[in-house]
Design an enzyme around this catalytic site. Structure first.
Site, PDB file in Angstrom:
ATOM      1  N   LYS A 155      36.017  -8.608  11.456  1.00  0.00           N
ATOM      2  CA  LYS A 155      36.905  -9.572  12.111  1.00  0.00           C
ATOM      3  C   LYS A 155      36.635  -9.622  13.612  1.00  0.00           C
ATOM      4  O   LYS A 155      36.615 -10.696  14.213  1.00  0.00           O
ATOM      5  CB  LYS A 155      38.386  -9.235  11.846  1.00  0.00           C
TER       6      LYS A 155
ATOM      7  N   GLU B 258      43.365  -8.358   1.072  1.00  0.00           N
ATOM      8  CA  GLU B 258      42.733  -8.802   2.331  1.00  0.00           C
ATOM      9  C   GLU B 258      41.463  -8.001   2.591  1.00  0.00           C
ATOM     10  O   GLU B 258      40.500  -8.519   3.158  1.00  0.00           O
ATOM     11  CB  GLU B 258      43.706  -8.650   3.507  1.00  0.00           C
TER      12      GLU B 258
ATOM     13  N   ASN C  52      39.811 -17.542   6.312  1.00  0.00           N
ATOM     14  CA  ASN C  52      40.846 -18.151   5.467  1.00  0.00           C
ATOM     15  C   ASN C  52      40.394 -18.312   4.027  1.00  0.00           C
ATOM     16  O   ASN C  52      41.008 -19.071   3.267  1.00  0.00           O
ATOM     17  CB  ASN C  52      41.248 -19.518   6.035  1.00  0.00           C
TER      18      ASN C  52
ATOM     19  N   GLU D  41      39.020 -20.489  16.693  1.00  0.00           N
ATOM     20  CA  GLU D  41      38.763 -21.123  15.396  1.00  0.00           C
ATOM     21  C   GLU D  41      38.237 -22.547  15.501  1.00  0.00           C
ATOM     22  O   GLU D  41      38.773 -23.482  14.911  1.00  0.00           O
ATOM     23  CB  GLU D  41      40.036 -21.068  14.521  1.00  0.00           C
TER      24      GLU D  41
ATOM     25  N   HIS E 192      52.097 -12.090   0.275  1.00  0.00           N
ATOM     26  CA  HIS E 192      50.991 -12.870   0.831  1.00  0.00           C
ATOM     27  C   HIS E 192      49.653 -12.432   0.222  1.00  0.00           C
ATOM     28  O   HIS E 192      48.874 -13.268  -0.266  1.00  0.00           O
ATOM     29  CB  HIS E 192      50.991 -12.699   2.353  1.00  0.00           C
TER      30      HIS E 192
ATOM     31  N   ARG F  28      54.936 -16.287  31.019  1.00  0.00           N
ATOM     32  CA  ARG F  28      53.636 -16.914  30.676  1.00  0.00           C
ATOM     33  C   ARG F  28      52.572 -15.927  30.246  1.00  0.00           C
ATOM     34  O   ARG F  28      51.385 -16.194  30.326  1.00  0.00           O
ATOM     35  CB  ARG F  28      53.112 -17.771  31.832  1.00  0.00           C
TER      36      ARG F  28
ATOM     37  N   HIS G  70      48.358 -20.199   0.266  1.00  0.00           N
ATOM     38  CA  HIS G  70      49.551 -20.722   0.936  1.00  0.00           C
ATOM     39  C   HIS G  70      50.292 -21.702   0.036  1.00  0.00           C
ATOM     40  O   HIS G  70      51.523 -21.715  -0.015  1.00  0.00           O
ATOM     41  CB  HIS G  70      49.176 -21.411   2.252  1.00  0.00           C
TER      42      HIS G  70
ATOM     43  N   LYS H 199      46.079 -14.010  17.014  1.00  0.00           N
ATOM     44  CA  LYS H 199      46.935 -15.104  16.520  1.00  0.00           C
ATOM     45  C   LYS H 199      48.362 -14.579  16.457  1.00  0.00           C
ATOM     46  O   LYS H 199      48.633 -13.580  15.784  1.00  0.00           O
ATOM     47  CB  LYS H 199      46.501 -15.553  15.129  1.00  0.00           C
TER      48      LYS H 199
HETATM   49  N1  LIG Z   1      48.304 -13.067  13.008  1.00  0.00           N
HETATM   50  C1  LIG Z   1      47.474 -13.102  12.009  1.00  0.00           C
HETATM   51  O1  LIG Z   1      46.260 -13.277  12.174  1.00  0.00           O
HETATM   52  C2  LIG Z   1      48.010 -12.881  10.632  1.00  0.00           C
HETATM   53  C3  LIG Z   1      47.130 -12.675   9.567  1.00  0.00           C
HETATM   54  C4  LIG Z   1      47.671 -12.408   8.297  1.00  0.00           C
HETATM   55  C5  LIG Z   1      49.055 -12.367   8.131  1.00  0.00           C
HETATM   56  N2  LIG Z   1      49.872 -12.589   9.211  1.00  0.00           N
HETATM   57  C6  LIG Z   1      51.336 -12.508   9.063  1.00  0.00           C
HETATM   58  O2  LIG Z   1      51.658 -11.182   8.686  1.00  0.00           O
HETATM   59  C7  LIG Z   1      52.911 -11.192   8.015  1.00  0.00           C
HETATM   60  C8  LIG Z   1      52.820 -10.297   6.806  1.00  0.00           C
HETATM   61  O3  LIG Z   1      52.558  -8.987   7.241  1.00  0.00           O
HETATM   62  P1  LIG Z   1      52.840  -7.716   6.301  1.00  0.00           P
HETATM   63  O4  LIG Z   1      52.231  -7.938   4.989  1.00  0.00           O
HETATM   64  O5  LIG Z   1      52.450  -6.539   7.110  1.00  0.00           O
HETATM   65  O6  LIG Z   1      54.412  -7.816   6.067  1.00  0.00           O
HETATM   66  P2  LIG Z   1      55.673  -7.078   6.743  1.00  0.00           P
HETATM   67  O7  LIG Z   1      55.495  -6.953   8.187  1.00  0.00           O
HETATM   68  O8  LIG Z   1      56.869  -7.798   6.251  1.00  0.00           O
HETATM   69  O9  LIG Z   1      55.616  -5.634   6.069  1.00  0.00           O
HETATM   70  C9  LIG Z   1      55.780  -5.488   4.680  1.00  0.00           C
HETATM   71  C10 LIG Z   1      56.917  -4.520   4.329  1.00  0.00           C
HETATM   72  O10 LIG Z   1      56.480  -3.179   4.559  1.00  0.00           O
HETATM   73  C11 LIG Z   1      57.403  -2.497   5.410  1.00  0.00           C
HETATM   74  N3  LIG Z   1      56.613  -1.496   6.126  1.00  0.00           N
HETATM   75  C12 LIG Z   1      55.750  -1.695   7.136  1.00  0.00           C
HETATM   76  N4  LIG Z   1      55.094  -0.573   7.417  1.00  0.00           N
HETATM   77  C13 LIG Z   1      55.572   0.377   6.607  1.00  0.00           C
HETATM   78  C14 LIG Z   1      55.280   1.750   6.425  1.00  0.00           C
HETATM   79  N5  LIG Z   1      54.291   2.354   7.092  1.00  0.00           N
HETATM   80  N6  LIG Z   1      55.986   2.446   5.513  1.00  0.00           N
HETATM   81  C15 LIG Z   1      56.950   1.827   4.773  1.00  0.00           C
HETATM   82  N7  LIG Z   1      57.252   0.523   4.862  1.00  0.00           N
HETATM   83  C16 LIG Z   1      56.555  -0.193   5.783  1.00  0.00           C
HETATM   84  C17 LIG Z   1      57.985  -3.593   6.242  1.00  0.00           C
HETATM   85  O11 LIG Z   1      59.189  -3.204   6.846  1.00  0.00           O
HETATM   86  C18 LIG Z   1      58.152  -4.686   5.199  1.00  0.00           C
HETATM   87  O12 LIG Z   1      59.292  -4.454   4.419  1.00  0.00           O
HETATM   88  C19 LIG Z   1      53.201 -12.641   7.689  1.00  0.00           C
HETATM   89  O13 LIG Z   1      54.208 -13.103   8.551  1.00  0.00           O
HETATM   90  C20 LIG Z   1      51.889 -13.367   7.973  1.00  0.00           C
HETATM   91  O14 LIG Z   1      52.096 -14.686   8.402  1.00  0.00           O
HETATM   92  C21 LIG Z   1      49.374 -12.842  10.429  1.00  0.00           C
END
Ligand SMILES: NC(=O)c1ccc[n+]([C@@H]2O[C@H](COP(=O)([O-])OP(=O)(O)OC[C@H]3O[C@@H](n4cnc5c(N)ncnc54)[C@H](O)[C@@H]3O)[C@@H](O)[C@H]2O)c1
Length: 365
Positions: A227, A185, A245, A237, A265, A121, A252, A143
């Site tokens: 943030k 972003e 957003n 939220e 994304h 939990r 999306h 989140k």
């Molecule tokens: N929780 C939240 O508030 C929130 C907000 C925005 C996005 N998200 C989520 O985040 C995810 C996307 O995150 P992302 O864009 O970081 O994608 P990701 O985690 O898939 O990373 C992108 C790519 O970069 C690689 N990578 C990561 N760090 C690296 C580094 N230092 N050197 C080389 N390669 C590296 C990863 O292995 C992957 O192939 C989605 O699932 C989305 O839903 C969550």
């Protein structure tokens, strides 16, 4: 090592620090204070672990440590992967005072945070984001989620980390396209609430693209403090947090319509923000010149600004109707009054959206 930049997410007894600077993965004396208990599980993936895992594990000497390395990619942000985290915690004989350390991008952060929210939990977790997107967005604010075959982030929880360790030197290995997607972003923060930061980004665009350490750290700190402020005022939220957003309802829908993976994304968000800005102009809420400035900055960062050809605007609109933020079938969107002034608009006319989408398909890309 010079002192890192420091931002605090103020949440009373659950407040936590975000440290930002180069080499922080090696600064275990700093981040070890955020761990609880003796048991630590470090979760990473098979791209990030070979690059950075050892540096984290070296800092955990004297504790009972286990590591879990998942396959890379959004396709693994699943309940199955969460089950693997639980099995690893069980193998470690982790109790309620264990800590999960998430080392990777947003996928690893969301998944690890979700598992930390569920194990007994709720146990402690520490974010060590390694993508720009994760540093400025997903690692901050609590989140957490996994995806289902039916949709992204459908199962999740609010669960705040105990610290966020942003080692900016990890960005040196991030693929160029991922860096640019993260910059979308970053632009979002200027666009939604900080016109001066937007202007600063314009001035620093070359330095950011060249991965200048100072410029990146400053940009990340700016985003995190914006943030952090929003999250501390509206953690779950109920209102203001929805502004984060900006561009996301369009984005999306685009991600779904193009099939996950074609657009990153951040790329979808770049197009989405511009659609939101253009719609604001059409609805006479904002000047066209502000949307033009947004378009110019996104283009400078090498981000896409038009809807990919072959996408049916009506289908995008239908997808936008499925957005979680809609209330009672009305299209609730985040629009703006201009740069730095996003606002929630509860009931946007479908006709106006459709016209902007049709134009967005033809825009220069
Ligand atoms: N929780 C939240 O508030 C929130 C907000 C925005 C996005 N998200 C989520 O985040 C995810 C996307 O995150 P992302 O864009 O970081 O994608 P990701 O985690 O898939 O990373 C992108 C790519 O970069 C690689 N990578 C990561 N760090 C690296 C580094 N230092 N050197 C080389 N390669 C590296 C990863 O292995 C992957 O192939 C989605 O699932 C989305 O839903 C969550």
């Amino acid at each position: 090592m010079s002192e890192p930049l420091n931002v605090t997410v103020e949440l009373g007894a659950r407040s936590y620090p975000i440290w930002i600077g180069p080499g922080l993965l090696d600064d275990a004396p700093r981040w070890r204070s955020a761990l609880r208990g003796r048991h630590v599980l470090v979760v990473s993936n098979d791209v990030v672990a070979p690059l950075y895992l050892q540096r984290v594990v070296s800092g955990l000497e004297g504790l009972a440590v286990s590591t879990l390395i998942l396959p890379d990619g959004e396709a693994h942000k699943t309940l199955d992967s969460a089950a693997r985290v639980f099995a690893a915690l069980a193998g470690l004989k982790a109790s309620r005072d264990a800590t999960i350390v998430a080392l990777g991008g947003g996928v690893i952060g969301d998944l690890s945070g979700f598992a930390a929210a569920c194990w007994m939990r709720g146990i402690a977790f520490v974010q060590m984001p390694t993508t720009l997107l994760a540093m400025v967005d997903s690692s901050v604010g609590g989140k957490t989620a996994v995806d289902l075959p039916q949709g992204k982030n459908l199962v999740g929880a609010f669960h705040q980390p105990r610290a966020v360790v942003v080692d900016t030197s990890t960005l040196s290995t991030l693929p160029e396209r991922e860096l640019r997607a993260g910059l979308a972003e970053v632009v979002k923060y200027g666009a939604l609430g900080d016109a001066a930061f937007f202007t600063w980004l314009d001035q620093q665009a070359d330095a950011l693209l060249a991965r200048d350490a100072h410029a990146l750290a400053e940009a990340i700190a700016k985003c995190c403090s914006q943030k952090a402020g929003i999250v501390s005022r509206d953690e779950t939220e109920q209102g203001e947090r929805a502004l984060l957003n900006f561009g996301h309802t369009f984005g999306h829908a685009l991600e779904t319509a193009t099939g996950y993976g074609r657009l990153l994304h951040g790329e979808a968000i770049a197009i989405g923000m511009l659609q939101a800005a253009r719609l604001s102009t059409r609805l006479q809420r904002a000047a066209a010149s502000d949307a033009d400035r947004l378009q110019a900055l996104l283009a400078r960062f090498g981000l896409p600004i038009s809807i990919p050809p072959g996408i049916d605007p009506q289908r995008l609109l239908d997808l936008m109707r499925l957005d979680k933020k809609n209330v009672s079938g009305r299209l609730r969107l985040i629009l703006w009054r201009g740069i730095g002034q996003a606002e929630i608009v509860p009931d946007v006319e479908a006709e106006a959206i459709l016209m902007v989408l049709e134009k967005g398909l033809r825009a220069e890309g």
